[in-house]
Design an enzyme around this catalytic site. Sequence first.
Site, short mmCIF file in Angstrom:
data_model
loop_
_atom_site.label_atom_id
_atom_site.label_comp_id
_atom_site.label_asym_id
_atom_site.label_seq_id
_atom_site.Cartn_x
_atom_site.Cartn_y
_atom_site.Cartn_z
N ASP A 72 -4.66 -10.79 -5.22
CA ASP A 72 -5.41 -9.27 -4.83
C ASP A 72 -4.91 -8.73 -3.58
O ASP A 72 -4.64 -9.32 -2.50
CB ASP A 72 -6.89 -9.78 -4.75
CG ASP A 72 -7.73 -8.46 -5.08
OD1 ASP A 72 -7.34 -7.63 -6.08
OD2 ASP A 72 -8.96 -8.40 -4.40
N GLY A 164 1.79 2.21 -6.51
CA GLY A 164 0.42 2.36 -5.77
C GLY A 164 0.39 3.40 -4.50
O GLY A 164 0.90 4.53 -4.86
N LYS A 186 12.67 -4.42 1.41
CA LYS A 186 11.22 -4.14 1.33
C LYS A 186 10.52 -5.47 1.42
O LYS A 186 9.54 -5.47 2.24
CB LYS A 186 10.71 -3.47 -0.16
CG LYS A 186 9.31 -3.32 -0.07
CD LYS A 186 8.69 -2.56 -1.53
CE LYS A 186 7.37 -2.07 -1.67
NZ LYS A 186 6.95 -1.83 -3.03
#
Length: 210
Positions: A72, A164, A186
């Site tokens: 999450d 996102g 990244k």
Amino acid sequence: MPSILNAATTSAGKLRDFSAAAGHSGIRIEPLPGLRDIPAPEEDQPTFEGNARLKAAYYSRFAPDLLVLADDSGLEVDALSGHPGVRSARYAADAGFSPAGVATLDERNNLYLLEQMKNIAAEVRTARYRCVLAVARGGEVLAIGEGAVEGSILTAPRGDGGFGYDPLFWLPELHKTMAEIDPAAKNGFSHRGRAFSALIAAMAEQNEKM
């Protein structure tokens, strides 16, 4: 240490990030078999860790012999009292924000975030990405890893990579948004990469259970 973790996500972006993070660990990330046929649980926990634990335990019951990875993650904006937080993926939908001509969920979320922050000065637009990863087998959570990266929110998107809120998430030390970073680099800066490193350490401590 396990050689395979089966990720309980259909997000191509997350699978890509997890695979990159696992690159030098000797662990291969694979999608959980039959995931699209499994009804999604209600993510009703108030914290990232709570939802990660819930999903890992839930999905691992459908594949009791596999190690299941669940996450999450989301964006916390200080000027918005930590929102969108655990509701990051549903931020615009929760508010009923659906402007005409905006096709994707990410675009709606980004536009809604910009709308909420339109009167917030640059020096107080601080934010962080946070991620919690959980590994479970047979309904039992075996290990947890957490990672975060600090940044700020721009007034307009920059960059075509990532997903996102990446085009709005500015990394001051790099003078780039998360969407402008080379995918190969990244992992060293992302909340998922840092969470995966923490997870590997936790899994090493729990190696006998793995």
